[in-house]
Design a protein around this motif. Structure first.
Motif, PDB file in Angstrom:
ATOM      1  N   PHE A  87    -128.310  92.610 -38.454  1.00 17.16           N
ATOM      2  CA  PHE A  87    -127.420  93.395 -37.825  1.00 17.16           C
ATOM      3  C   PHE A  87    -127.013  94.469 -38.082  1.00 17.16           C
ATOM      4  O   PHE A  87    -127.037  95.748 -37.328  1.00 17.16           O
ATOM      5  CB  PHE A  87    -126.640  92.514 -36.742  1.00 17.16           C
ATOM      6  N   CYS A  88    -126.847  94.700 -39.521  1.00 17.67           N
ATOM      7  CA  CYS A  88    -126.082  95.888 -39.783  1.00 17.67           C
ATOM      8  C   CYS A  88    -126.350  97.606 -39.616  1.00 17.67           C
ATOM      9  O   CYS A  88    -126.316  97.921 -39.444  1.00 17.67           O
ATOM     10  CB  CYS A  88    -125.829  95.693 -41.742  1.00 17.67           C
ATOM     11  N   GLU A  89    -128.313  97.069 -39.328  1.00 18.07           N
ATOM     12  CA  GLU A  89    -128.714  97.923 -39.251  1.00 18.07           C
ATOM     13  C   GLU A  89    -129.096  98.577 -37.972  1.00 18.07           C
ATOM     14  O   GLU A  89    -130.167  99.940 -37.686  1.00 18.07           O
ATOM     15  CB  GLU A  89    -129.813  98.838 -40.297  1.00 18.07           C
ATOM     16  N   ALA A  90    -128.660  97.341 -36.812  1.00 12.13           N
ATOM     17  CA  ALA A  90    -129.325  97.593 -35.876  1.00 12.13           C
ATOM     18  C   ALA A  90    -128.004  98.464 -34.179  1.00 12.13           C
ATOM     19  O   ALA A  90    -127.467  98.280 -34.561  1.00 12.13           O
ATOM     20  CB  ALA A  90    -129.600  95.865 -34.953  1.00 12.13           C
ATOM     21  N   ILE A  91    -128.506  98.453 -33.864  1.00 10.96           N
ATOM     22  CA  ILE A  91    -127.953  99.396 -32.764  1.00 10.96           C
ATOM     23  C   ILE A  91    -127.700  98.685 -31.610  1.00 10.96           C
ATOM     24  O   ILE A  91    -126.427  98.237 -31.167  1.00 10.96           O
ATOM     25  CB  ILE A  91    -128.804 100.211 -31.634  1.00 10.96           C
ATOM     26  N   ASP A  92    -128.144  97.530 -30.826  1.00  6.51           N
ATOM     27  CA  ASP A  92    -127.957  96.992 -29.914  1.00  6.51           C
ATOM     28  C   ASP A  92    -126.944  96.074 -30.036  1.00  6.51           C
ATOM     29  O   ASP A  92    -126.772  95.727 -31.230  1.00  6.51           O
ATOM     30  CB  ASP A  92    -128.863  95.959 -29.587  1.00  6.51           C
ATOM     31  N   PRO A  93    -125.975  95.455 -29.759  1.00  4.47           N
ATOM     32  CA  PRO A  93    -124.504  94.533 -30.090  1.00  4.47           C
ATOM     33  C   PRO A  93    -125.618  93.352 -30.377  1.00  4.47           C
ATOM     34  O   PRO A  93    -126.597  92.685 -29.410  1.00  4.47           O
ATOM     35  CB  PRO A  93    -123.621  94.325 -28.642  1.00  4.47           C
ATOM     36  N   TYR A  94    -124.668  91.906 -30.997  1.00  3.26           N
ATOM     37  CA  TYR A  94    -125.359  90.741 -31.049  1.00  3.26           C
ATOM     38  C   TYR A  94    -125.498  90.153 -29.595  1.00  3.26           C
ATOM     39  O   TYR A  94    -123.617  90.426 -29.028  1.00  3.26           O
ATOM     40  CB  TYR A  94    -124.797  90.136 -32.437  1.00  3.26           C
ATOM     41  N   ALA A 121    -120.494  94.986 -46.116  1.00  7.07           N
ATOM     42  CA  ALA A 121    -121.361  95.963 -46.741  1.00  7.07           C
ATOM     43  C   ALA A 121    -122.586  95.391 -46.919  1.00  7.07           C
ATOM     44  O   ALA A 121    -122.481  94.251 -47.837  1.00  7.07           O
ATOM     45  CB  ALA A 121    -120.891  96.748 -48.220  1.00  7.07           C
ATOM     46  N   LYS A 122    -123.609  96.388 -46.358  1.00  4.48           N
ATOM     47  CA  LYS A 122    -124.833  96.277 -47.240  1.00  4.48           C
ATOM     48  C   LYS A 122    -125.737  96.497 -48.342  1.00  4.48           C
ATOM     49  O   LYS A 122    -125.914  98.196 -48.296  1.00  4.48           O
ATOM     50  CB  LYS A 122    -126.102  95.577 -46.344  1.00  4.48           C
ATOM     51  N   ILE A 123    -126.196  96.481 -49.303  1.00  3.35           N
ATOM     52  CA  ILE A 123    -126.747  97.411 -50.632  1.00  3.35           C
ATOM     53  C   ILE A 123    -127.682  96.966 -51.454  1.00  3.35           C
ATOM     54  O   ILE A 123    -127.338  95.208 -51.503  1.00  3.35           O
ATOM     55  CB  ILE A 123    -124.830  97.714 -51.648  1.00  3.35           C
ATOM     56  N   ASP A 124    -128.439  97.275 -51.202  1.00  8.42           N
ATOM     57  CA  ASP A 124    -129.853  96.525 -52.268  1.00  8.42           C
ATOM     58  C   ASP A 124    -129.860  94.968 -51.702  1.00  8.42           C
ATOM     59  O   ASP A 124    -130.621  94.227 -52.177  1.00  8.42           O
ATOM     60  CB  ASP A 124    -129.055  96.140 -53.384  1.00  8.42           C
ATOM     61  N   GLY A 125    -130.363  95.520 -50.536  1.00  8.11           N
ATOM     62  CA  GLY A 125    -130.229  94.408 -49.499  1.00  8.11           C
ATOM     63  C   GLY A 125    -129.246  92.855 -49.211  1.00  8.11           C
ATOM     64  O   GLY A 125    -129.809  92.246 -48.657  1.00  8.11           O
ATOM     65  N   GLU A 126    -128.729  93.239 -50.119  1.00  2.94           N
ATOM     66  CA  GLU A 126    -127.342  91.892 -50.300  1.00  2.94           C
ATOM     67  C   GLU A 126    -125.997  92.521 -49.050  1.00  2.94           C
ATOM     68  O   GLU A 126    -126.406  93.623 -49.228  1.00  2.94           O
ATOM     69  CB  GLU A 126    -127.023  91.254 -51.307  1.00  2.94           C
ATOM     70  N   ILE A 133    -122.344 100.270 -44.745  1.00  2.40           N
ATOM     71  CA  ILE A 133    -121.185  99.890 -44.109  1.00  2.40           C
ATOM     72  C   ILE A 133    -121.338  99.347 -42.484  1.00  2.40           C
ATOM     73  O   ILE A 133    -121.192  99.984 -41.602  1.00  2.40           O
ATOM     74  CB  ILE A 133    -119.877 100.841 -43.751  1.00  2.40           C
ATOM     75  N   CYS A 134    -121.322  97.792 -42.372  1.00  2.00           N
ATOM     76  CA  CYS A 134    -121.380  96.607 -41.180  1.00  2.00           C
ATOM     77  C   CYS A 134    -120.162  96.693 -40.316  1.00  2.00           C
ATOM     78  O   CYS A 134    -120.616  95.680 -39.036  1.00  2.00           O
ATOM     79  CB  CYS A 134    -122.562  95.506 -41.839  1.00  2.00           C
ATOM     80  N   GLY A 135    -119.306  96.972 -40.554  1.00  2.00           N
ATOM     81  CA  GLY A 135    -117.935  96.845 -39.856  1.00  2.00           C
ATOM     82  C   GLY A 135    -117.146  96.760 -40.670  1.00  2.00           C
ATOM     83  O   GLY A 135    -116.996  96.528 -41.780  1.00  2.00           O
TER      84      GLY A 135
END
Length: 267
Positions: free
Chosen positions: A149-156, A217-222, A256-258
């Protein structure tokens, strides 16, 4: 009646802590019921439109005519309470059926336009939810889903969540909840803000990250939960627990996912 022992803490610039027992509130809501309620509203709107049979075929033809991407298999899953439409399809369905998208997805009044004023799709998906007096529900998702969801545009989608959690603080439509894993954000010092394992954190992707924000946060796939730090031109992800190293992420591909807007510790 003695209220349940629960604490909801709110993260903001003043580090306000609000003790709020969530009386008479179901902490986890069956997502199957959410989907059933959506289908009930959908069939009601279809009946208003004069569609009383062959729902799947009719919906597919109409969405296709309007340029939407939805397979017959996907539509059948909606009608069988197995999933819910994505944001774009929900908006198109609402436009076609002449109802407000917020009513169709969430059951929020009004059902139709009021006094000729139409709720735009941008308002619908980016507005701030009601404040503490009006507890709203946000989806509780897994960390794997949070990474997707981190890089998605739509709301979950609420219908695809593990459960729904009450969130009595203002938040955007894209807000979701996560279970805290591990003790990296647990403070060993009394009186310091702490997020122990098992706590439920509320994450709002629409909040602007600032120095000192607690973030997903998402970094290196984690995907990780840390404090965002900017210092002397460098960027760090820092744990609250001093046993864990501070990560220097300067120059790395960081999403930054939120921002954490609060947490709930089940009693």
């Amino acid at each position: 009646m003695t209220p349940p022992k629960s604490q909801l803490s709110v993260d903001n610039i003043d580090q306000l802590i609000l003790d709020q027992p969530l009386c008479n509130t179901q902490l986890m809501v069956d997502t199957t019921q959410i989907r059933k309620e959506f289908v009930r509203r959908l069939t009601e709107a279809l009946a208003d439109k004069g569609v009383k049979k062959n729902f799947g075929v009719t919906i597919h033809e109409e969405l296709k005519r309007r340029g939407a991407k939805a397979t017959t298999q996907a539509i059948n899953k909606w009608l069988n309470c197995e999933s819910m439409p994505a944001r774009a399809n929900m908006q198109i369905l609402a436009d076609w059926l002449g109802v407000q998208p917020s009513w169709l997805q969430f059951g929020e009044a009004p059902k139709r336009e009021s006094h000729g004023v139409r709720e735009s799709s941008s308002t619908y998906y980016t507005n701030v939810a009601p404040g503490p007096k009006d507890i709203t529900l946000v989806p509780l998702i897994s960390w794997v889903q949070a990474g997707e969801f981190c890089e998605a545009i739509d709301p979950y989608l609420a219908g695809d969540a593990e459960a729904l959690m009450p969130c009595p603080v203002p938040h955007s439509r894209r807000t979701y909840a996560l279970h805290v894993r591990g003790d990296s954000m647990t403070s060993p010092y009394p009186g310091q803000r702490s997020y122990p394992e098992g706590a439920i954190i509320y994450v709002d992707p629409e909040i602007e990250v600032t120095n000192g924000s607690r973030v997903i946060a998402k970094i290196d796939g984690e995907v990780t939960f840390k404090t965002y730090i900017e210092d002397a031109g460098k960027t760090y992800l820092k744990a609250i627990n001093p046993s864990y190293p501070t990560l220097d992420v300067t120059g790395q591909k960081l999403h930054i996912c939120g921002v954490i807007i609060g947490y709930y510790m089940p009693g």
